[in-house]
Design an enzyme around this catalytic site. Sequence first.
Site, mmCIF file in Angstrom:
data_model
loop_
_atom_site.group_PDB
_atom_site.id
_atom_site.type_symbol
_atom_site.label_atom_id
_atom_site.label_comp_id
_atom_site.label_asym_id
_atom_site.label_seq_id
_atom_site.Cartn_x
_atom_site.Cartn_y
_atom_site.Cartn_z
ATOM 1 N N GLY A 33 38.355 34.528 33.963
ATOM 2 C CA GLY A 33 37.304 35.589 33.951
ATOM 3 C C GLY A 33 36.031 35.322 33.723
ATOM 4 C CB THR A 34 35.046 31.562 34.544
ATOM 5 O OG1 THR A 34 35.888 31.087 33.369
ATOM 6 C CG2 THR A 34 33.632 30.716 34.093
ATOM 7 C CD1 TRP A 58 32.520 40.990 35.129
ATOM 8 C CD2 TRP A 58 34.284 41.037 33.867
ATOM 9 N NE1 TRP A 58 32.541 42.155 34.378
ATOM 10 C CE2 TRP A 58 33.918 42.226 33.697
ATOM 11 C CE3 TRP A 58 35.835 40.642 33.436
ATOM 12 C CZ2 TRP A 58 34.456 43.256 33.045
ATOM 13 C CZ3 TRP A 58 36.219 41.597 32.642
ATOM 14 C CH2 TRP A 58 35.578 42.967 32.381
ATOM 15 C CG HIS A 90 36.396 25.398 33.293
ATOM 16 N ND1 HIS A 90 36.447 26.996 32.674
ATOM 17 C CD2 HIS A 90 36.384 25.307 34.476
ATOM 18 C CE1 HIS A 90 36.178 27.662 33.761
ATOM 19 N NE2 HIS A 90 36.198 26.705 34.972
ATOM 20 N NE ARG A 146 42.930 37.458 34.463
ATOM 21 C CZ ARG A 146 42.654 37.204 35.936
ATOM 22 N NH1 ARG A 146 42.202 36.138 36.079
ATOM 23 N NH2 ARG A 146 43.029 38.229 36.637
ATOM 24 C CB SER A 148 43.433 33.608 38.466
ATOM 25 O OG SER A 148 42.255 33.855 39.016
ATOM 26 C CE1 TYR A 157 38.793 39.035 34.001
ATOM 27 C CE2 TYR A 157 40.976 40.448 33.691
ATOM 28 C CZ TYR A 157 39.716 40.078 34.356
ATOM 29 O OH TYR A 157 39.768 40.432 35.562
ATOM 30 C CE LYS A 204 45.733 41.390 45.039
ATOM 31 N NZ LYS A 204 47.214 41.778 44.706
#
Length: 334
Positions: free
Chosen positions: A80-81, A83, A143, A169, A177, A234, A301
Amino acid sequence: MEPKLSPPLAHEHLKDILSNEEFVDILTTFPKERGIISSYSYQYQGFWHNPVHLHGIINFQKHYEPRENDIFLATAPKSGTTWLRAILYALINRKTYPPNDPNHPLLSKNSHSLIPPFELLKPSEYDSVCNSSDPSTRIFGTHCAFGSLPESITDIAKSSNRKIIYLCRDIKDTFISNFHFANKANLRPSPISLEDAFDLYCKGISAGGPIWNHILGYWKESLEKPDKVLFMRYEEMKSEPHFQLRRLAHFLGKPFSQEEENLCLVDQIISLCSFDVMSKLEVNKTGKGKQLISTGALFRKGVVGDWKNILTADMASRLDQITEEKFRGSGLSL
């Protein structure tokens, strides 16, 4: 021997990394395995990295000079980085750039360029990061595992007002992902199969992995230093975005005023940074990042539970079992 990098990691503006003989010599001393997102991963301080990110981490450890209120947004890859970087940028800069501003930077720039990962910056670029109206505040993405951050960040006695935000997440969704990103980002000479990627992931050989150790490192710090490290999920961001955004603002010492609440600023930020809005912007469909990765590869997605459509029951069970074993006794469950 010069490590082999698949294009575009070896593109012209990054080739200077491999021309650094000292780094190449060091690289050959690290454990090396096949990678998921890049051709090869190298183990450094217990975690796996591609050569470009590893070079950036070592540089940051050596050359980072802190500012009073620096903020670090840390994630394992594909958690979810993109976002949360958008949300954080909009939150910090909401007075300079109101979220309903038709010229808001997020409408023309990808969030990874607004909040750059320090792994992809040269030391000469650290001071030029300017993503806050407060000159004492820079926002860096990473990261990097907690234990590989510079001591000036991790040592509470030295960290002043610097803050760390960590987002994780569900492990199964994170793997899926990663797998799709690996085959969209064009960092490999050829696609990787789901089975091969899964086998490496379960062994902990993933970007920034083992992911369980990555998550646990920040989780433990958030329990010990809740005023310095904010641990976010997330799934909670998706299910209760208003609460989580206010929680983030409070942690950063920038809570929403009553006037901002009356103006529905929380709603505006959530709307601006939504997957539907961000994924349809031209800059997020056709732009290129520092590694020449198409920004379109950063969006897929953005849903919870998509692993159910891809993983077999045995695969899901195996990941759940590893996660349960790794997290046992930590008080953490995903």
